[in-house]
Scaffold this motif. Structure first.
Motif, mmCIF file in Angstrom:
data_model
loop_
_atom_site.group_PDB
_atom_site.id
_atom_site.type_symbol
_atom_site.label_atom_id
_atom_site.label_comp_id
_atom_site.label_asym_id
_atom_site.label_seq_id
_atom_site.Cartn_x
_atom_site.Cartn_y
_atom_site.Cartn_z
ATOM 1 N N CYS A 23 0.838 -1.204 0.000
ATOM 2 C CA CYS A 23 0.000 0.000 0.000
ATOM 3 C C CYS A 23 0.873 1.255 0.000
ATOM 4 C CB CYS A 23 -0.894 -0.029 1.238
ATOM 5 S SG CYS A 23 -1.705 1.531 1.586
ATOM 6 N N PHE A 24 0.557 2.192 -0.894
ATOM 7 C CA PHE A 24 1.320 3.449 -0.858
ATOM 8 C C PHE A 24 0.425 4.615 -0.435
ATOM 9 C CE2 PHE A 24 -0.054 2.860 -5.204
ATOM 10 C CZ PHE A 24 -0.500 4.115 -5.610
ATOM 11 N N CYS A 26 -2.604 5.883 -1.112
ATOM 12 C CA CYS A 26 -3.215 6.847 -2.028
ATOM 13 C C CYS A 26 -4.621 7.256 -1.571
ATOM 14 C CB CYS A 26 -3.275 6.259 -3.433
ATOM 15 S SG CYS A 26 -4.401 4.861 -3.566
ATOM 16 N N GLY A 27 -5.286 6.382 -0.811
ATOM 17 C CA GLY A 27 -6.606 6.726 -0.276
ATOM 18 C C GLY A 27 -7.779 6.391 -1.187
ATOM 19 N N THR A 28 -7.515 5.782 -2.351
ATOM 20 C CA THR A 28 -8.607 5.412 -3.272
ATOM 21 C C THR A 28 -9.622 4.504 -2.567
ATOM 22 O OG1 THR A 28 -6.978 5.453 -5.037
ATOM 23 C CG2 THR A 28 -9.077 4.383 -5.545
ATOM 24 N N ARG A 42 -7.174 2.069 4.549
ATOM 25 C CA ARG A 42 -5.808 2.594 4.395
ATOM 26 C C ARG A 42 -5.094 2.787 5.738
ATOM 27 N NH1 ARG A 42 -3.594 7.864 4.348
ATOM 28 N NH2 ARG A 42 -5.619 8.513 5.133
ATOM 29 N N CYS A 76 -7.772 -0.608 -6.395
ATOM 30 C CA CYS A 76 -6.483 -0.313 -5.756
ATOM 31 C C CYS A 76 -5.373 -0.347 -6.807
ATOM 32 C CB CYS A 76 -6.197 -1.332 -4.660
ATOM 33 S SG CYS A 76 -4.498 -1.239 -4.057
ATOM 34 N N PRO A 77 -4.641 0.753 -6.983
ATOM 35 C CA PRO A 77 -3.599 0.769 -8.019
ATOM 36 C C PRO A 77 -2.424 -0.132 -7.676
ATOM 37 C CG PRO A 77 -3.650 2.867 -6.827
ATOM 38 C CD PRO A 77 -4.777 2.041 -6.287
ATOM 39 N N VAL A 80 -3.361 -4.375 -3.762
ATOM 40 C CA VAL A 80 -3.371 -4.899 -2.389
ATOM 41 C C VAL A 80 -4.603 -5.809 -2.248
ATOM 42 C CG1 VAL A 80 -3.502 -4.270 0.055
ATOM 43 C CG2 VAL A 80 -2.229 -2.814 -1.534
ATOM 44 N N ILE A 82 -7.037 -6.353 -0.373
ATOM 45 C CA ILE A 82 -7.581 -5.677 0.814
ATOM 46 C C ILE A 82 -8.533 -6.586 1.609
ATOM 47 C CG2 ILE A 82 -8.896 -3.692 1.641
ATOM 48 C CD1 ILE A 82 -7.834 -2.153 -0.838
HETATM 49 S S1 SF4 Z 1 -6.171 1.874 -2.763
HETATM 50 FE FE1 SF4 Z 1 -4.520 0.377 -2.367
HETATM 51 S S2 SF4 Z 1 -2.597 1.577 -2.420
HETATM 52 FE FE2 SF4 Z 1 -4.303 3.060 -2.236
HETATM 53 S S3 SF4 Z 1 -4.475 3.389 0.011
HETATM 54 FE FE3 SF4 Z 1 -5.914 1.760 -0.511
HETATM 55 S S4 SF4 Z 1 -4.747 -0.168 -0.178
HETATM 56 FE FE4 SF4 Z 1 -3.269 1.516 -0.292
#
Ligand code: SF4
Ligand code: SF4
Lengths: 101, 325
Positions: A23-24, A26-28, A42, A76-77, A80, A82
């Motif tokens: 995970c980086f 990004c908050g998507t 996130r 998720c780019p 991950v 999730i």
């Molecule tokens: S969409 Fe993926 S990379 Fe972006 S915050 Fe969520 S888990 Fe992390």
């Protein structure tokens, strides 16, 4: 003071398929989650990876609220896993906190 | 106080270990739907209900009782409840208040699925009392040891009975057999198909358009775990219906809130309310393909929407078509 447990971080990291480390932030996922909790998923993953055990413990209701619906994951780019990661956290909490296997 | 997570999960796990299901059902409730259908016993290919449709009325009754308990002082007695449940199945008694109308509905959906498969020329049997719940709730809630133990029992039974192909009827059981069992059961090699995939593969003959319009609500599990998105649309169109897509559909579908029913009923209701608004914006007639979606959306929609299981809709189109010809 926040208790940092390398134990929690180590245990999840050891779990096959647990890839929150990718995970980086990004908050998507958080923006798309139907639950609309600002910490899911996130922030939760960050706390888990840092081993902030007390904080994670306080999130137990949210961890069990996740619908495992994969809305986040699909977008998720960083690919991950999730929903599976959240299920893995449930497994650890069940064992460690609830005595359930 | 919110509902306590640990004792409720404990009850599910205890039930699965002791009684083979998170919500044990009487034989009549589990198998009554098949009365008079003359389904052959067993065989290489079987329809697999996993008791999910049959559980829905009891789950719905339990969820209503849980919703009353949520935030009440009674939540502190759940620990005692779990202890009692080890001796007598509490969930069985809670389920006794299940509505007979919902039971009739579930049974009819299963009968319609059988009718649709037979019309498509598919041959299959049924396991009757040998059929077991697949374990989805315990898997999703992260009790892997209990789940694994149960999954191996189910797989052993299927093997002993010579089953080689399962025709599943709901997304959760489909996901369990396709995605969870191979991780927990060594060499699990039974072919698993949703009846919607089987029907679509049979290329149903296009029927005359009946000028009906339906809004499709995809199940998250079918859409994002099992890649079952196109098949329901193909089947509805072939049945002469025009298909409308709500905001967030197909792979981007919005959850019905169902997974939250047992632990967070108020939150489940909030999520299903959001989805009902999205569906209503596109029409009144909605089609679902998962019994949890059906019951949750119905509860939130009241009389704002007419929600039918896709099997009910497809079967009624076939009946209409055959009465016209
Ligand atoms: S969409 Fe993926 S990379 Fe972006 S915050 Fe969520 S888990 Fe992390
Ligand atoms: S899987 Fe969980 S975290 Fe992801 S969108 Fe669905 S409810 Fe939110």
């Amino acid at each position: 003071m926040i208790k940092v447990s390398s134990n929690l971080a180590a245990r999840v990291k050891d779990t096959e398929g647990f890839n929150a480390g990718a995970c980086f932030h990004c908050g998507t996922c958080t923006a798309l989650c139907p639950l609309g909790y600002e910490m899911l998923p996130r922030k939760l993953f960050r706390e888990v990876m840092l081993g902030l055990e007390e904080k994670v413990r306080a999130r137990i209701p949210q961890i069990f609220s996740c619908l495992l619906c994969r809305m986040c994951e699909k977008n998720c780019p960083s690919e991950v896993h999730i929903a599976d990661n959240i299920r893995t956290l449930r497994c650890l909490i069940n064992r460690q906190e609830f005595g359930l296997k | 106080m919110p509902l306590p997570i640990a004792p409720i999960l404990g009850i599910f796990a205890d039930n699965l270990r002791k009684r083979d299901s998170v919500l044990p059902l009487s034989k009549k409730t589990a198998m009554g739907w098949a009365n008079g259908l003359n389904l052959p016993r067993g065989g290489k290919t079987v329809i697999y209900t996993g008791h999910v449709y049959q559980m829905i009325p009891a789950i719905d009754a339990m969820a209503s009782q849980m919703a009353l308990l949520e935030n009440s002082f009674l939540t502190r007695f759940f620990g005692i409840g779990r202890l009692m449940n080890k001796f007598v199945s509490l969930s069985f008694f809670m389920g006794l208040t299940a509505s007979s109308e919902k039971m009739r509905h579930s049974n009819q959906v299963l009968r319609d699925i059988v009718g649709l498969l037979r019309d498509a020329g598919v041959e299959f049997g049924y396991l009757y009392e040998e059929e077991l719940y697949a374990g989805a709730l315990v898997y999703d809630d992260g009790m892997d040891e209990t789940f694994g133990h149960h999954a191996r029992r189910v797989a052993e039974r299927l093997k002993k009975l010579g089953v080689r192909r399962l025709l599943t009827v709901d997304p959760h059981t489909t996901k369990m057999f396709r995605q969870a069992y191979p991780h927990f059961v060594k060499d699990f090699d039974i072919e698993v198909q949703s009846y919607l995939e089987v029907l679509a593969q049979a290329h149903p003959k296009a029927m005359k358009p009946v000028n009906g319009e339906v809004v499709v609500h995809d199940s998250c599990v079918y859409a994002r775990y099992e890649n079952v998105c196109d098949q329901p649309r193909e089947l509805l169109r072939a049945a002469g219906l025009s298909v409308r897509e709500p905001e967030l559909s197909g792979k981007s579908t919005h959850c019905c809130g169902g997974p939250l029913e047992s632990l967070f009923p108020a939150e489940a209701h909030r999520i299903s309310g959001i989805r009902v608004d999205q569906l209503e914006a596109k029409g009144k007639n909605v089609v679902t393909m998962c019994p949890f979606c059906w019951v949750n959306l119905n509860k939130a929609a009241g009389d704002r929407l007419v929600i039918n299981d896709i099997a009910t809709t497809l079967a009624s189109c076939r009946r209409q078509a055959s009465s016209c010809s």
